[in-house]
Motif scaffolding. Sequence first.
Motif, PDB file in Angstrom:
ATOM      1  N   ALA A 467       0.820  -1.218   0.000  1.00  9.97           N
ATOM      2  CA  ALA A 467       0.000   0.000   0.000  1.00  9.97           C
ATOM      3  C   ALA A 467       0.847   1.259   0.000  1.00  9.97           C
ATOM      4  CB  ALA A 467      -0.934  -0.012   1.212  1.00  9.97           C
ATOM      5  N   ALA A 468       2.042   1.195   0.563  1.00 13.17           N
ATOM      6  CA  ALA A 468       2.888   2.393   0.632  1.00 13.17           C
ATOM      7  C   ALA A 468       3.342   2.850  -0.742  1.00 13.17           C
ATOM      8  CB  ALA A 468       4.098   2.121   1.521  1.00 13.17           C
ATOM      9  N   PHE A 469       3.359   1.921  -1.726  1.00 13.43           N
ATOM     10  CA  PHE A 469       3.784   2.302  -3.063  1.00 13.43           C
ATOM     11  C   PHE A 469       2.677   3.022  -3.825  1.00 13.43           C
ATOM     12  CE2 PHE A 469       7.338  -0.684  -2.692  1.00 13.43           C
ATOM     13  CZ  PHE A 469       8.325   0.053  -3.304  1.00 13.43           C
ATOM     14  N   GLU A 470       1.421   2.722  -3.490  1.00  9.65           N
ATOM     15  CA  GLU A 470       0.301   3.235  -4.274  1.00  9.65           C
ATOM     16  C   GLU A 470       0.289   4.765  -4.317  1.00  9.65           C
ATOM     17  OE1 GLU A 470      -3.396   4.506  -5.727  1.00  9.65           O
ATOM     18  OE2 GLU A 470      -2.764   4.820  -3.651  1.00  9.65           O
ATOM     19  N   SER A 471       0.570   5.384  -3.177  1.00  5.80           N
ATOM     20  CA  SER A 471       0.537   6.845  -3.135  1.00  5.80           C
ATOM     21  C   SER A 471       1.801   7.473  -3.690  1.00  5.80           C
ATOM     22  CB  SER A 471       0.327   7.319  -1.691  1.00  5.80           C
ATOM     23  OG  SER A 471       1.397   6.894  -0.860  1.00  5.80           O
ATOM     24  N   ARG A 472       2.821   6.685  -3.941  1.00  7.82           N
ATOM     25  CA  ARG A 472       4.079   7.228  -4.479  1.00  7.82           C
ATOM     26  C   ARG A 472       4.174   7.090  -5.988  1.00  7.82           C
ATOM     27  NH1 ARG A 472       5.186   5.730   0.699  1.00  7.82           N
ATOM     28  NH2 ARG A 472       6.756   6.966   1.845  1.00  7.82           N
ATOM     29  N   ILE A 473       3.302   6.325  -6.591  1.00  5.09           N
ATOM     30  CA  ILE A 473       3.331   6.104  -8.035  1.00  5.09           C
ATOM     31  C   ILE A 473       2.514   7.191  -8.724  1.00  5.09           C
ATOM     32  CG2 ILE A 473       2.636   4.530  -9.879  1.00  5.09           C
ATOM     33  CD1 ILE A 473       3.229   2.224  -7.936  1.00  5.09           C
ATOM     34  N   HIS A 474       3.164   7.948  -9.596  1.00  9.59           N
ATOM     35  CA  HIS A 474       2.492   9.023 -10.301  1.00  9.59           C
ATOM     36  C   HIS A 474       1.635   8.500 -11.448  1.00  9.59           C
ATOM     37  CE1 HIS A 474       5.985  10.918  -8.347  1.00  9.59           C
ATOM     38  NE2 HIS A 474       5.226  11.997  -8.276  1.00  9.59           N
ATOM     39  N   LEU A 475       2.073   7.446 -12.079  1.00 14.22           N
ATOM     40  CA  LEU A 475       1.362   6.916 -13.236  1.00 14.22           C
ATOM     41  C   LEU A 475       1.463   5.401 -13.227  1.00 14.22           C
ATOM     42  CD1 LEU A 475      -0.156   7.626 -15.855  1.00 14.22           C
ATOM     43  CD2 LEU A 475       2.051   7.619 -17.027  1.00 14.22           C
ATOM     44  N   SER A 476       0.326   4.731 -13.213  1.00 18.28           N
ATOM     45  CA  SER A 476       0.285   3.277 -13.232  1.00 18.28           C
ATOM     46  C   SER A 476      -0.503   2.828 -14.455  1.00 18.28           C
ATOM     47  CB  SER A 476      -0.378   2.755 -11.947  1.00 18.28           C
ATOM     48  OG  SER A 476      -0.462   1.354 -11.971  1.00 18.28           O
ATOM     49  N   LEU A 477       0.114   2.006 -15.299  1.00 15.32           N
ATOM     50  CA  LEU A 477      -0.494   1.629 -16.570  1.00 15.32           C
ATOM     51  C   LEU A 477      -0.542   0.118 -16.725  1.00 15.32           C
ATOM     52  CD1 LEU A 477       1.312   4.211 -18.886  1.00 15.32           C
ATOM     53  CD2 LEU A 477      -0.986   4.391 -17.930  1.00 15.32           C
ATOM     54  N   GLN A 478      -1.725  -0.376 -17.094  1.00 17.71           N
ATOM     55  CA  GLN A 478      -1.921  -1.780 -17.442  1.00 17.71           C
ATOM     56  C   GLN A 478      -2.002  -1.848 -18.951  1.00 17.71           C
ATOM     57  OE1 GLN A 478      -2.080  -4.364 -15.349  1.00 17.71           O
ATOM     58  NE2 GLN A 478      -2.490  -5.952 -16.870  1.00 17.71           N
ATOM     59  N   TYR A 479      -1.135  -2.582 -19.583  1.00 21.19           N
ATOM     60  CA  TYR A 479      -0.938  -2.417 -21.001  1.00 21.19           C
ATOM     61  C   TYR A 479      -2.076  -2.893 -21.891  1.00 21.19           C
ATOM     62  CZ  TYR A 479       3.504  -0.168 -21.465  1.00 21.19           C
ATOM     63  OH  TYR A 479       4.492   0.777 -21.485  1.00 21.19           O
ATOM     64  N   GLU A 480      -2.790  -3.934 -21.514  1.00 27.57           N
ATOM     65  CA  GLU A 480      -3.737  -4.479 -22.471  1.00 27.57           C
ATOM     66  C   GLU A 480      -5.136  -3.889 -22.374  1.00 27.57           C
ATOM     67  OE1 GLU A 480      -2.642  -5.825 -19.874  1.00 27.57           O
ATOM     68  OE2 GLU A 480      -3.965  -7.261 -18.929  1.00 27.57           O
ATOM     69  N   GLU A 481      -5.406  -3.019 -21.411  1.00 26.87           N
ATOM     70  CA  GLU A 481      -6.779  -2.548 -21.247  1.00 26.87           C
ATOM     71  C   GLU A 481      -6.839  -1.032 -21.076  1.00 26.87           C
ATOM     72  OE1 GLU A 481      -8.790  -4.569 -18.176  1.00 26.87           O
ATOM     73  OE2 GLU A 481      -8.273  -6.562 -18.910  1.00 26.87           O
ATOM     74  N   LEU A 482      -6.298  -0.261 -22.016  1.00 26.89           N
ATOM     75  CA  LEU A 482      -6.354   1.188 -21.934  1.00 26.89           C
ATOM     76  C   LEU A 482      -7.296   1.735 -22.997  1.00 26.89           C
ATOM     77  CD1 LEU A 482      -2.624   2.109 -21.351  1.00 26.89           C
ATOM     78  CD2 LEU A 482      -4.491   2.149 -19.704  1.00 26.89           C
ATOM     79  N   ASP A 483      -8.144   2.680 -22.584  1.00 26.65           N
ATOM     80  CA  ASP A 483      -9.097   3.317 -23.500  1.00 26.65           C
ATOM     81  C   ASP A 483      -8.565   4.666 -23.977  1.00 26.65           C
ATOM     82  OD1 ASP A 483     -10.886   1.254 -23.131  1.00 26.65           O
ATOM     83  OD2 ASP A 483     -11.732   2.207 -21.338  1.00 26.65           O
ATOM     84  N   THR A 484      -9.091   5.122 -25.122  1.00 30.99           N
ATOM     85  CA  THR A 484      -8.741   6.449 -25.636  1.00 30.99           C
ATOM     86  C   THR A 484      -9.549   7.500 -24.889  1.00 30.99           C
ATOM     87  OG1 THR A 484      -8.324   5.510 -27.815  1.00 30.99           O
ATOM     88  CG2 THR A 484      -8.629   7.902 -27.671  1.00 30.99           C
ATOM     89  N   ALA A 485      -8.905   8.522 -24.403  1.00 28.06           N
ATOM     90  CA  ALA A 485      -9.580   9.565 -23.611  1.00 28.06           C
ATOM     91  C   ALA A 485     -10.196  10.621 -24.529  1.00 28.06           C
ATOM     92  CB  ALA A 485      -8.592  10.227 -22.662  1.00 28.06           C
ATOM     93  N   SER A 486     -11.291  11.170 -24.088  1.00 22.33           N
ATOM     94  CA  SER A 486     -11.927  12.292 -24.799  1.00 22.33           C
ATOM     95  C   SER A 486     -11.444  13.596 -24.191  1.00 22.33           C
ATOM     96  CB  SER A 486     -13.445  12.182 -24.699  1.00 22.33           C
ATOM     97  OG  SER A 486     -13.837  12.190 -23.341  1.00 22.33           O
ATOM     98  N   ARG A 487     -11.703  14.703 -24.900  1.00 23.77           N
ATOM     99  CA  ARG A 487     -11.265  16.019 -24.445  1.00 23.77           C
ATOM    100  C   ARG A 487     -12.470  16.829 -23.972  1.00 23.77           C
ATOM    101  NH1 ARG A 487      -6.131  14.624 -23.898  1.00 23.77           N
ATOM    102  NH2 ARG A 487      -5.144  14.060 -25.840  1.00 23.77           N
ATOM    103  N   HIS A 488     -12.358  17.499 -22.805  1.00 26.37           N
ATOM    104  CA  HIS A 488     -13.423  18.341 -22.264  1.00 26.37           C
ATOM    105  C   HIS A 488     -12.831  19.611 -21.693  1.00 26.37           C
ATOM    106  CE1 HIS A 488     -16.343  15.051 -22.602  1.00 26.37           C
ATOM    107  NE2 HIS A 488     -15.445  14.256 -22.040  1.00 26.37           N
TER     108      HIS A 488
END
Length: 545
Positions: A467-488
Amino acid sequence: MKCCLGSLYEGEPDRRGRVSWTTNYPKDLDNPPENAESAQYALIARNKKSFDGRRKLRVESIVVQSSLIKIVLGGVLEGYPGITTSLERLEFESPFEPFVHLSDPETKEHVDLLWSVLEEELKKTIREKNDHAAHGVVTFDNIWTIFEPGALVYTREEGHDRIFKLRKGSYGSNQCGRYYTLDVQFIDFDGENFGFGTHVLQIHAFGGTGLIHRLSKVRDALVARGKGPWGLIRYSVNSRVIINTYAFNQFNPNHKVSLGYLRPEEEGDDCDSDTSSIDDDVTQSNASIPLSDDQLLLCTPKLRGYSLRDKKWLTFYLHSIKDIVWNDKAFESPVAPAEQKELILAFTQSQAMNKQCFDDFIQGKGRGIIMLLSGPPGVGKTLTAESVAEAMQVPLYNGVEESLSNILEMNTRWDAVLLLDEADAFLEARSAHDLERNKLVSIFLRLLEYYKGILFLTTNRVDNIDAAFESRIHLSLQYEELDTASRHHFTPEELNRLAEVLLNGRQIKNILRTAQLLTSKQGVELRYSHVDTVMRLRALNARKI
């Protein structure tokens, strides 16, 4: 206790040559030869019996008492090592090297007197020196005559041509025989300044005559080498290396490059300077000073650096290294959504450009960027980190050694991308049964707080992260399940939605910083779409964890 001086005198030696001390004043002492009468002479010659079959006496030393001679010699011998002509007692000892190295004696009356003494003593040596030089040879006993202080000396070192400047030479001997020692200097770089380093060369005794070689054939080549980029010794390396003498000194104190400060050439020659110290008034680096051809000739062909593949500090020869040819298409290789690749590259490039602009409440803390890439083997996690380093044209350091703090500091200094591949040993949740690993993880977490560089962590297992790592990671990426983001655009409703998300202070800071780096890469103002992108990716991977 009497407040006065008590004197003891050396007694007669016994049959074995041993002596004892006595209170008896010696009876066979002659009056001191140097007295008021001898002080009247411009020169005093000390003579000894000669056994070479050509003369009865030879001059062992000459004491110069004439102030006129001292003034003239002060100009003639200026800069000659070990000679201070202004001394009240100026003594020259056989074989009178300074005068053998002079080509033209002064003609003043007092100097003529000195020369008349020296000429008789040195005419054999000078005649042999000139005869040998005319034939391009020298004998070992007369080798000192050609090595004048300040002369350039050529040698081969580990198969490479080297030129040194001579400070002084002297004869010596050991169990292997006689030798002539050359105390020489060269020019090196300690990471901040150019300066003089010292070295010792030896010429072992030889019979007959040896050839004298001229430097003209190698001079131009060595000057050109001094201008070029700066091979490896005792270790075979075929990888990218970082040339960094400053860091070499820091992490290898027992092999630190220590030099005497090198002034610009027009301020005077440092040949006879004390190379063990640096002037107290030196406050700025002289690395920007252009070196003359004569100085380039003396430059060492060695550089200090670090082999990224071998994880070793090494010494490199100039001609064996070359500039890196970067692959500008490397970031096209990882198979990942375009939005994710853009975010990673924007993240790292913006961090490199703006690493001093963002800080925590505690100075120096929280300036680094930590990214967790998770997923099964072979999906491109490691390739992503390698491609980022290639695109940014910075070193990639892959792995962890015993000293975590040293590795983190090195990568910060080099603006490198640090990759901890398969970092499960650090990421997995701590347990009550593995105290040593718990200690390692705790140290690693603390060091990360002050790390200022870019760190990629990869793992195949994200279901048991501490759990101590979760708050220290700025960006966590799972490679096979990423969606394209929309702009607002930002709206009050969007701000309210953000405020409703359960986040602590560190998480809010990391999310905003991540979004800020993304906008910096795109060259636009911060919008809700940027924050939303980071939030969605964070939430998606949090569910997987």
